[in-house]
Every structure is written in structure tokens, then in C-alpha cells.
Scaffold this motif. Structure first.
Motif, PDB file in Angstrom:
ATOM      1  N   PRO A 121       9.385   1.983  21.011  1.00 57.94           N
ATOM      2  CA  PRO A 121       8.692   3.212  21.532  1.00 57.94           C
ATOM      3  C   PRO A 121       9.389   3.480  22.932  1.00 57.94           C
ATOM      4  O   PRO A 121       9.495   2.272  23.561  1.00 57.94           O
ATOM      5  N   GLY A 122       9.456   4.722  23.567  1.00 58.56           N
ATOM      6  CA  GLY A 122       9.880   4.745  24.825  1.00 58.56           C
ATOM      7  C   GLY A 122       8.583   4.947  25.612  1.00 58.56           C
ATOM      8  O   GLY A 122       7.525   5.130  25.107  1.00 58.56           O
ATOM      9  N   PHE A 123       8.479   5.128  26.938  1.00 55.72           N
ATOM     10  CA  PHE A 123       7.446   5.150  27.730  1.00 55.72           C
ATOM     11  C   PHE A 123       7.460   6.507  28.642  1.00 55.72           C
ATOM     12  O   PHE A 123       6.664   6.706  29.467  1.00 55.72           O
ATOM     13  N   TYR A 124       8.538   7.088  28.662  1.00 56.47           N
ATOM     14  CA  TYR A 124       8.843   8.243  29.462  1.00 56.47           C
ATOM     15  C   TYR A 124       7.735   9.494  28.903  1.00 56.47           C
ATOM     16  O   TYR A 124       7.694  10.553  29.763  1.00 56.47           O
TER      17      TYR A 124
ATOM     18  N   ASP B  85       3.033   6.996  17.364  1.00 54.15           N
ATOM     19  CA  ASP B  85       3.374   8.274  17.030  1.00 54.15           C
ATOM     20  C   ASP B  85       4.918   8.606  17.584  1.00 54.15           C
ATOM     21  O   ASP B  85       5.560   9.271  16.859  1.00 54.15           O
ATOM     22  N   PHE B  86       5.335   7.867  18.576  1.00 52.05           N
ATOM     23  CA  PHE B  86       6.618   8.318  18.994  1.00 52.05           C
ATOM     24  C   PHE B  86       7.731   7.634  18.038  1.00 52.05           C
ATOM     25  O   PHE B  86       8.626   8.525  17.863  1.00 52.05           O
ATOM     26  N   VAL B  87       7.293   6.576  17.537  1.00 47.66           N
ATOM     27  CA  VAL B  87       8.212   6.014  16.505  1.00 47.66           C
ATOM     28  C   VAL B  87       8.153   6.808  15.337  1.00 47.66           C
ATOM     29  O   VAL B  87       9.214   7.359  14.763  1.00 47.66           O
ATOM     30  N   VAL B  88       6.996   7.182  14.779  1.00 54.48           N
ATOM     31  CA  VAL B  88       6.839   7.933  13.507  1.00 54.48           C
ATOM     32  C   VAL B  88       7.411   9.333  13.750  1.00 54.48           C
ATOM     33  O   VAL B  88       8.314   9.729  12.955  1.00 54.48           O
ATOM     34  N   ALA B  89       7.516   9.916  14.903  1.00 56.26           N
ATOM     35  CA  ALA B  89       8.099  11.139  15.349  1.00 56.26           C
ATOM     36  C   ALA B  89       9.416  11.357  15.157  1.00 56.26           C
ATOM     37  O   ALA B  89      10.257  11.842  14.636  1.00 56.26           O
ATOM     38  N   LYS B  90      10.152  10.106  15.665  1.00 57.83           N
ATOM     39  CA  LYS B  90      11.522   9.750  15.385  1.00 57.83           C
ATOM     40  C   LYS B  90      11.802   9.852  13.825  1.00 57.83           C
ATOM     41  O   LYS B  90      13.078  10.398  13.512  1.00 57.83           O
ATOM     42  N   ILE B  91      10.999   9.091  13.044  1.00 62.07           N
ATOM     43  CA  ILE B  91      11.506   8.958  11.737  1.00 62.07           C
ATOM     44  C   ILE B  91      11.259  10.510  10.839  1.00 62.07           C
ATOM     45  O   ILE B  91      12.109  10.869  10.350  1.00 62.07           O
ATOM     46  N   LEU B  92      10.258  11.194  11.423  1.00 58.72           N
ATOM     47  CA  LEU B  92      10.111  12.367  10.701  1.00 58.72           C
ATOM     48  C   LEU B  92      11.424  13.349  11.112  1.00 58.72           C
ATOM     49  O   LEU B  92      11.709  14.210  10.307  1.00 58.72           O
ATOM     50  N   ASP B  93      11.894  13.266  12.379  1.00 63.24           N
ATOM     51  CA  ASP B  93      12.794  14.042  12.824  1.00 63.24           C
ATOM     52  C   ASP B  93      14.184  13.753  11.915  1.00 63.24           C
ATOM     53  O   ASP B  93      14.690  14.790  11.538  1.00 63.24           O
ATOM     54  N   GLN B  94      14.237  12.730  11.778  1.00 67.29           N
ATOM     55  CA  GLN B  94      15.530  12.260  10.800  1.00 67.29           C
ATOM     56  C   GLN B  94      15.192  12.695   9.439  1.00 67.29           C
ATOM     57  O   GLN B  94      16.316  12.973   8.658  1.00 67.29           O
TER      58      GLN B  94
ATOM     59  N   GLN C  18       7.421  18.290  13.229  1.00 68.61           N
ATOM     60  CA  GLN C  18       6.332  17.337  13.676  1.00 68.61           C
ATOM     61  C   GLN C  18       6.169  17.795  15.056  1.00 68.61           C
ATOM     62  O   GLN C  18       7.023  18.130  15.988  1.00 68.61           O
ATOM     63  N   SER C  19       5.144  17.777  15.617  1.00 72.86           N
ATOM     64  CA  SER C  19       4.454  17.773  17.162  1.00 72.86           C
ATOM     65  C   SER C  19       3.759  16.577  17.641  1.00 72.86           C
ATOM     66  O   SER C  19       2.866  16.574  18.385  1.00 72.86           O
ATOM     67  N   LEU C  20       4.260  15.419  17.100  1.00 74.17           N
ATOM     68  CA  LEU C  20       3.324  14.218  17.514  1.00 74.17           C
ATOM     69  C   LEU C  20       3.610  13.831  18.859  1.00 74.17           C
ATOM     70  O   LEU C  20       2.737  13.512  19.752  1.00 74.17           O
ATOM     71  N   THR C  21       4.944  14.130  19.627  1.00 80.09           N
ATOM     72  CA  THR C  21       5.230  13.611  21.044  1.00 80.09           C
ATOM     73  C   THR C  21       5.995  14.889  21.692  1.00 80.09           C
ATOM     74  O   THR C  21       6.693  15.620  20.791  1.00 80.09           O
ATOM     75  N   PRO C  22       5.675  15.108  23.079  1.00 78.11           N
ATOM     76  CA  PRO C  22       6.253  16.218  23.596  1.00 78.11           C
ATOM     77  C   PRO C  22       7.844  15.822  23.327  1.00 78.11           C
ATOM     78  O   PRO C  22       8.350  14.792  23.648  1.00 78.11           O
ATOM     79  N   ARG C  23       8.569  16.828  23.301  1.00 75.63           N
ATOM     80  CA  ARG C  23      10.243  16.849  23.226  1.00 75.63           C
ATOM     81  C   ARG C  23      10.794  17.075  24.852  1.00 75.63           C
ATOM     82  O   ARG C  23      10.034  17.593  25.580  1.00 75.63           O
ATOM     83  N   TRP C  24      11.716  15.937  24.672  1.00 77.22           N
ATOM     84  CA  TRP C  24      12.533  15.833  26.095  1.00 77.22           C
ATOM     85  C   TRP C  24      12.916  17.266  26.375  1.00 77.22           C
ATOM     86  O   TRP C  24      13.471  18.112  25.716  1.00 77.22           O
ATOM     87  N   GLY C  25      12.620  17.624  27.773  1.00 76.57           N
ATOM     88  CA  GLY C  25      13.054  18.901  28.364  1.00 76.57           C
ATOM     89  C   GLY C  25      12.325  19.976  27.933  1.00 76.57           C
ATOM     90  O   GLY C  25      12.507  21.081  28.345  1.00 76.57           O
ATOM     91  N   SER C  26      11.108  19.815  27.383  1.00 76.68           N
ATOM     92  CA  SER C  26       9.978  20.890  26.976  1.00 76.68           C
ATOM     93  C   SER C  26       9.460  21.187  28.191  1.00 76.68           C
ATOM     94  O   SER C  26       8.515  22.249  28.208  1.00 76.68           O
ATOM     95  N   GLY C  27       9.293  20.390  29.321  1.00 73.93           N
ATOM     96  CA  GLY C  27       8.377  20.645  30.521  1.00 73.93           C
ATOM     97  C   GLY C  27       7.167  19.921  30.294  1.00 73.93           C
ATOM     98  O   GLY C  27       6.299  19.867  31.327  1.00 73.93           O
ATOM     99  N   ALA C  28       6.917  18.963  29.101  1.00 69.04           N
ATOM    100  CA  ALA C  28       5.524  18.437  28.889  1.00 69.04           C
ATOM    101  C   ALA C  28       6.236  16.836  29.433  1.00 69.04           C
ATOM    102  O   ALA C  28       4.923  16.238  29.477  1.00 69.04           O
ATOM    103  N   ASN C  29       7.220  16.681  29.743  1.00 68.28           N
ATOM    104  CA  ASN C  29       7.199  15.134  30.143  1.00 68.28           C
ATOM    105  C   ASN C  29       7.052  14.812  31.566  1.00 68.28           C
ATOM    106  O   ASN C  29       7.209  15.687  32.324  1.00 68.28           O
TER     107      ASN C  29
END
Ligand SMILES: Cc1cc2nc3c(=O)[nH]c(=O)nc-3n(C[C@H](O)[C@H](O)[C@H](O)COP(=O)(O)O)c2cc1C
Length: 205
Positions: free
Chosen positions: A166-169, A180-189, A194-205
Motif C-alpha cells: 500500500p502507498g501512504f500518499y 482498499d488501496f491494494v484492492v483498488a489496484k487489482i480492480l483497476d487491472q 471502483q472508487s475505493l481510494t482517491p485517484r492521484w491528481g484528482s485534488g483529493a490527495n
């Protein structure tokens, strides 16, 4: 890839069963059909990590998860480790994708060597030979040169090696956030929305 209609999910006996169970929940919630396989060691780890009894009777496990995660009738099918007449055992009727989560070094090695000695290994072998998506979530620390060689061998056959790192950002507040960070990566693949974690650059990080 297009969003899959059917996904094979295998639990093997590596630490990280919370990832596998959460992934099962998300797959069922997304509407895909799931073929579920699990090894004997996975039964031990599920008990040890989550106090979860993965019964040797597949009907009981089907009922347990179908009720817990509100699956449609027939959406979840469990297969035993030597159920050679299961669809996943043949290239004529495989799932659209397969995930092994968590994945042991033993399962990784067996798949890299093409052993096909049980239904999990055979189903993975079928995904490789049919050029379908195979995602492995290998868990060990540290990795030996043998583990890394097996991963490289499989990556060169287009398997996705997705370690549960998992990342921590995204500023996780709980273990559930890390899972959920890891599961989100699997669902993306898998191209499953999915919207389990905010996407990078979406303004939510
Ligand atoms: C609690 C527990 C945790 C384990 N964690 C790991 C692990 O993180 N990675 C791994 O490769 N094996 C781990 N093992 C060892 C595997 O379960 C063992 O090698 C087993 O033979 C794997 O069988 P399988 O690949 O059929 O599940 C663990 C075993 C137990 C009981």
C-alpha cells in the motif's frame, strides 16, 4: 481489457487474507460472476488472520459469502482443489480473468514451472496459455532471488505481478484504507470501476 463477466479468485496460504476477502466483496458488488478456489494452507491462514472458517464443504462457503456479501443466486461458485470438471480447468471455457490473492511463493513457483498439480495451478496455467489476464498478489519479505526469478518469468508471460504494497500518499486512517488501496489496484487491472481510494491528481490527495 473489457470489464470481465467472470473472474476466478484463488486464495492461497500467504499472509494477507483481508485483501482476498475484500476483493471477493468488491467483485460480487460489481456484479461479476466469481469462481472461488482456495488451498488447504489458505484455510489455515484465514483462521489465523481473521478467525474465518473456510470449510472444506464448498456449499457452506458459497452460502457464507453469498449471504455476507449479498450475492445474486448463482453469482458465486466454489470449486474444490481437484475438481477437474470445473470450467476453469479447461481452455475451452475459462473465466475472463484470474486473480490469486494472496499468492504464496509456493503457488508462484508451481505456476512458473507449469505444474498444474491442483485446480488453482491448472486454472492459472490455462489463463497463461489462453492469453487471459492473470494477476498474482505475491506476499513475502524479503524476496529471494528464486522468488524474483519466478516473478520475472511470469511477468514475461504477461502475468501481472501486483504485490500488496500500500502507498501512504492517500493518508490512510485505518487498516481498511490500506487494504482498499491494494484492492483498488487489482480492480483497476481488471477494468472494474471502483472508487475505493482517491485517484492521484484528482485534488483529493
Ligand atoms: C499464518 C501463515 C502465514 C504464511 N504466510 C506466508 C506468506 O506470506 N508467504 C508465503 O509464501 N507463504 C506463507 N505461508 C506458508 C504457506 O502457507 C505454505 O508454503 C503453503 O505450503 C502454501 O501452500 P499453497 O500455495 O497451496 O497455499 C504462511 C503460512 C501460515 C500458516
Amino acid at each position: 481489457m473489457n470489464q470481465p463477466k467472470t473472474v476466478t479468485l484463488a486464495f492461497t496460504g500467504a499472509s494477507g487474507m483481508p485483501y482476498g476477502i475484500r476483493l471477493l466483496e468488491c467483485l460480487l458488488a460489481s456484479g461479476v460472476n466469481v469462481y472461488l478456489l482456495y488451498s488447504q494452507a489458505a484455510q489455515v491462514v484465514a483462521k489465523q488472520e481473521l478467525d474465518l472458517t473456510l470449510s472444506g464443504k464448498k456449499q457452506e462457503v458459497e452460502t457464507l459469502f453469498s449471504e455476507r456479501f449479498n450475492a445474486r443466486p448463482g453469482q458465486l461458485t466454489v470449486f474444490g482443489r481437484e475438481e477437474w470438471f470445473a470450467p476453469v480447468a479447461s481452455g475451452s471455457n475459462p473465466a475472463d480473468a484470474m486473480v490469486i490473492c494472496p499468492c504464496t511463493m509456493g503457488a508462484l513457483a508451481a505456476i512458473a514451472a507449469g505444474l498444474s498439480d491442483n485446480l488453482i495451478e491448472r486454472a492459472a496455467d490455462v489463463m497463461l496459455k489462453e492469453n487471459r489476464k492473470l494477476i498474482l498478489v505475491p506476499r513475502e519479505a524479503p524476496f529471494s532471488a528464486l522468488h524474483l526469478e519466478n516473478m520475472l518469468k511470469l511477468a514475461r508471460m504477461n502475468a501481472v505481478i501486483l504485490p500488496p504494497n500500500p502507498g501512504f500518499y492517500h493518508h490512510p486512517k485505518s487498516i481498511a484504507d490500506l487494504v482498499d488501496f491494494v484492492v483498488a489496484k487489482i480492480l483497476d487491472q481488471l477494468a472494474i470501476p471502483q472508487s475505493l481510494t482517491p485517484r492521484w491528481g484528482s485534488g483529493a490527495n
